[in-house]
Design a protein around this motif. Structure first.
Motif, PDB file in Angstrom:
ATOM      1  N   LYS A 108      42.625  37.352  43.796  1.00 20.59           N
ATOM      2  CA  LYS A 108      43.717  37.265  42.816  1.00 20.59           C
ATOM      3  C   LYS A 108      44.472  38.587  42.674  1.00 20.59           C
ATOM      4  O   LYS A 108      45.578  38.598  42.138  1.00 20.59           O
ATOM      5  CB  LYS A 108      43.166  36.816  41.461  1.00 20.59           C
ATOM      6  CG  LYS A 108      42.621  35.401  41.540  1.00 20.59           C
ATOM      7  CD  LYS A 108      42.481  34.751  40.187  1.00 20.59           C
ATOM      8  CE  LYS A 108      42.142  33.292  40.323  1.00 20.59           C
ATOM      9  NZ  LYS A 108      40.986  32.921  39.502  1.00 20.59           N
ATOM     10  N   ILE A 109      43.873  39.675  43.088  1.00 20.30           N
ATOM     11  CA  ILE A 109      44.543  40.986  43.001  1.00 20.30           C
ATOM     12  C   ILE A 109      44.250  41.777  44.272  1.00 20.30           C
ATOM     13  O   ILE A 109      43.330  41.437  45.025  1.00 20.30           O
ATOM     14  CB  ILE A 109      44.063  41.812  41.770  1.00 20.30           C
ATOM     15  CG1 ILE A 109      42.557  42.094  41.845  1.00 20.30           C
ATOM     16  CG2 ILE A 109      44.414  41.108  40.462  1.00 20.30           C
ATOM     17  CD1 ILE A 109      42.056  43.091  40.809  1.00 20.30           C
TER      18      ILE A 109
ATOM     19  N   ASP B 244      44.823  47.380  42.835  1.00 22.76           N
ATOM     20  CA  ASP B 244      44.928  46.858  41.460  1.00 22.76           C
ATOM     21  C   ASP B 244      43.637  47.133  40.683  1.00 22.76           C
ATOM     22  O   ASP B 244      43.658  47.147  39.449  1.00 22.76           O
ATOM     23  CB  ASP B 244      45.188  45.342  41.470  1.00 22.76           C
ATOM     24  CG  ASP B 244      46.583  45.030  41.984  1.00 22.76           C
ATOM     25  OD1 ASP B 244      47.499  45.837  41.728  1.00 22.76           O
ATOM     26  OD2 ASP B 244      46.750  43.987  42.658  1.00 22.76           O
TER      27      ASP B 244
ATOM     28  N   LEU C  42      44.076  48.382  36.983  1.00 23.03           N
ATOM     29  CA  LEU C  42      43.670  47.564  35.824  1.00 23.03           C
ATOM     30  C   LEU C  42      42.616  48.275  34.976  1.00 23.03           C
ATOM     31  O   LEU C  42      42.622  48.164  33.746  1.00 23.03           O
ATOM     32  CB  LEU C  42      43.141  46.205  36.302  1.00 23.03           C
ATOM     33  CG  LEU C  42      44.213  45.273  36.882  1.00 23.03           C
ATOM     34  CD1 LEU C  42      43.572  44.067  37.564  1.00 23.03           C
ATOM     35  CD2 LEU C  42      45.171  44.811  35.789  1.00 23.03           C
TER      36      LEU C  42
ATOM     37  N   TYR D  43      42.123  40.693  32.013  1.00 22.70           N
ATOM     38  CA  TYR D  43      42.618  39.323  32.234  1.00 22.70           C
ATOM     39  C   TYR D  43      44.036  39.167  31.682  1.00 22.70           C
ATOM     40  O   TYR D  43      44.877  38.519  32.305  1.00 22.70           O
ATOM     41  CB  TYR D  43      41.655  38.292  31.619  1.00 22.70           C
ATOM     42  CG  TYR D  43      40.286  38.306  32.265  1.00 22.70           C
ATOM     43  CD1 TYR D  43      40.151  38.385  33.659  1.00 22.70           C
ATOM     44  CD2 TYR D  43      39.106  38.275  31.503  1.00 22.70           C
ATOM     45  CE1 TYR D  43      38.906  38.430  34.265  1.00 22.70           C
ATOM     46  CE2 TYR D  43      37.850  38.320  32.105  1.00 22.70           C
ATOM     47  CZ  TYR D  43      37.750  38.403  33.481  1.00 22.70           C
ATOM     48  OH  TYR D  43      36.531  38.455  34.077  1.00 22.70           O
TER      49      TYR D  43
ATOM     50  N   SER E  63      46.306  41.457  31.551  1.00 20.37           N
ATOM     51  CA  SER E  63      47.247  42.159  32.424  1.00 20.37           C
ATOM     52  C   SER E  63      47.654  41.338  33.651  1.00 20.37           C
ATOM     53  O   SER E  63      48.707  41.585  34.223  1.00 20.37           O
ATOM     54  CB  SER E  63      46.618  43.454  32.954  1.00 20.37           C
ATOM     55  OG  SER E  63      46.342  44.313  31.909  1.00 20.37           O
ATOM     56  N   VAL E  64      46.807  40.420  34.074  1.00 20.21           N
ATOM     57  CA  VAL E  64      47.160  39.658  35.300  1.00 20.21           C
ATOM     58  C   VAL E  64      47.709  38.270  34.972  1.00 20.21           C
ATOM     59  O   VAL E  64      48.075  37.525  35.874  1.00 20.21           O
ATOM     60  CB  VAL E  64      45.950  39.506  36.265  1.00 20.21           C
ATOM     61  CG1 VAL E  64      45.549  40.854  36.813  1.00 20.21           C
ATOM     62  CG2 VAL E  64      44.765  38.837  35.579  1.00 20.21           C
TER      63      VAL E  64
END
Ligand code: NDP
Ligand code: MG
Length: 382
Positions: A338-339, A343, A347, A378, A380-381
């Motif tokens: 997912k990132i 990241d 994060l 969570y 932030s994404v």
């Protein structure tokens, strides 16, 4: 000395190697715990005949109970099961091989019962090291490190009568698969590349931590807590060959090191048998076939996770729990594709900016900080 073990996280990399050591050295296994790997848990239970097997996930536990119905192994589930395995009266030693902060409460439960803790779960000391070490002292529970660097330091400190004679701890770092890469190059690395550690075969989370160098940052904090050392007396050196597992420098300038092959069986076994040494399954080291040993400076600017961890080590309080919780969440997202790789530090840094840190935290403060940090990642994404 033969031990009776409760192995928390028996299906993981450390858990399986602990069973290999137990088999080779004749230690008894009283309990095993897993999150959801029931097939392997069944095979382990049939082989080692523990009186208790725990699967944290309810569905997995129901499945494991059916699978083990014809055996004498009792099956429990959930957090309660985990705490029961950690405090089982039959076991004298608890191997904490769960990954992440999930290992904190069971470790504390084992400490309350005065067990020897063979501690692999470094996140416990990163999040709540001061509290855990203080409680262990009060309860007379021995904490013997499994992490290879901390085991090396522990071994170098044997026979040291005056702790005041220790000048510095020197932790070695392999540098991971991306050592020497620039930020630009790091932005392009893939999950498959990050999961390929040059020297060690480990679980997915710690392998990613090794690629970002967060692992070395966590180990720096782990060493501060285990050995009550201030950050200025701990040094990290990159040692690409992973043969010198760590060193201790004394006041007179002498440096002692522990060397060995990159095989976790040795530190696991030593955590069980200390202060004794016994023959075991660890691969011996042949000095004549070793490559030249090299030592270099780490780069906490390019490997930002290391820089962030070192900043939190200085700050203390709940900042290390925020660091750890954010990192666990970010690494989870990276493993789910997912990132991207960079990241992870981005994060973690954002979570450290957003979640306020508190000094002298209670266990509840620490668990709240952990949750808040995960939430920040969570959000932030989203
Ligand atoms: P793995 O991912 O290989 O194994 C983790 C184990 O914990 C598995 O048995 C897993 O069960 C269980 N588990 C996972 N999540 C939970 C949860 N939420 N609650 C209860 N149990 C859970 O990890 P490793 O063996 O690599 O690492 C374990 C610990 O040891 C980590 O803290 C790591 O930093 C430390 N360590 C590891 C080293 C290594 O060489 N691997 C070296 C030094 C330290 P399931 O199989 O069902 O998912
Ligand atoms: Mg290590």
């Amino acid at each position: 000395m033969k031990r009776t073990l409760s192995i928390l996280g028996s299906t993981g990399s450390i858990g399986q190697q602990t069973l290999k050591v137990a088999q080779a050295c004749g230690h008894k296994v009283a309990a095993i715990t897993v999150n959801r790997s029931v097939e392997l848990a069944e095979a382990q239970a049939r082989r080692f005949k523990p009186s208790l097997a725990v699967a944290v996930e309810e569905k997995a536990a129901a499945d494991l109970r059916t699978r083990l119905a014809d055996t004498g192994t009792k099956v429990l589930s959930g957090r309660g099961g985990l705490l029961e395995a950690a405090s089982l009266s039959e076991a004298d030693t608890v191997v904490t091989a769960i990954v992440g902060v999930a290992g904190l409460e069971p470790t504390l439960a084992a400490i309350e019962c005065g067990k020897r803790i063979a501690l692999a779960n470094k996140e416990t000391l990163v999040c709540a090291g001061e509290l855990v070490m203080a409680r262990a002292k009060e309860r007379g529970a021995e904490i013997v490190p499994v992490d290879s660097e901390h085991s090396a330091i522990f071994q170098c400190l044997q026979g040291c009568r005056d702790k005041g004679a220790v000048r510095r701890l020197i932790i070695t770092a392999s540098g991971g698969p991306f050592y020497g890469k620039s930020c630009e190059e790091l932005s392009l690395v893939t999950k498959a590349q990050a999961l390929k550690h040059p020297n060690w075969a480990m679980g997915a989370k710690i392998t990613i931590d090794s690629a970002t160098l967060m692992n070395k940052g966590l180990e720096f904090i782990e060493a501060m807590r285990l050995y009550a050392m201030p950050p200025e007396r701990i040094q990290i050196v990159v040692h690409r060959e992973s043969i010198v597992h760590s060193l201790v420098e004394f006041e007179d300038g002498a440096i002692l090191a522990q060397l060995g092959s990159a095989d976790m069986c040795l530190p696991i076994q030593y955590a069980l048998t200390w202060p004794e040494r016994t023959p075991g399954p660890a691969k011996p080291l042949d000095l004549l076939s070793c490559p030249p040993l090299t030592f270099q400076k780490p780069d906490p600017d390019t490997f930002r996770c290391l820089g962030l961890a070192l900043e939190c080590a200085e700050k203390g309080g709940t900042s290390t729990a925020i660091l750890n919780g954010a990192n666990e969440a970010a690494v989870g997202l990276f493993l789910e594709d997912k990132i991207g790789f960079l990241d992870i530090p981005r994060l973690v840094e954002r979570a450290l900016e957003q979640v306020p840190a508190a000094d002298r935290p209670s266990l509840d403060d620490i668990l709240e900080a952990d949750q808040a940090a995960r939430g920040a990642v969570y959000d932030s994404v989203r």
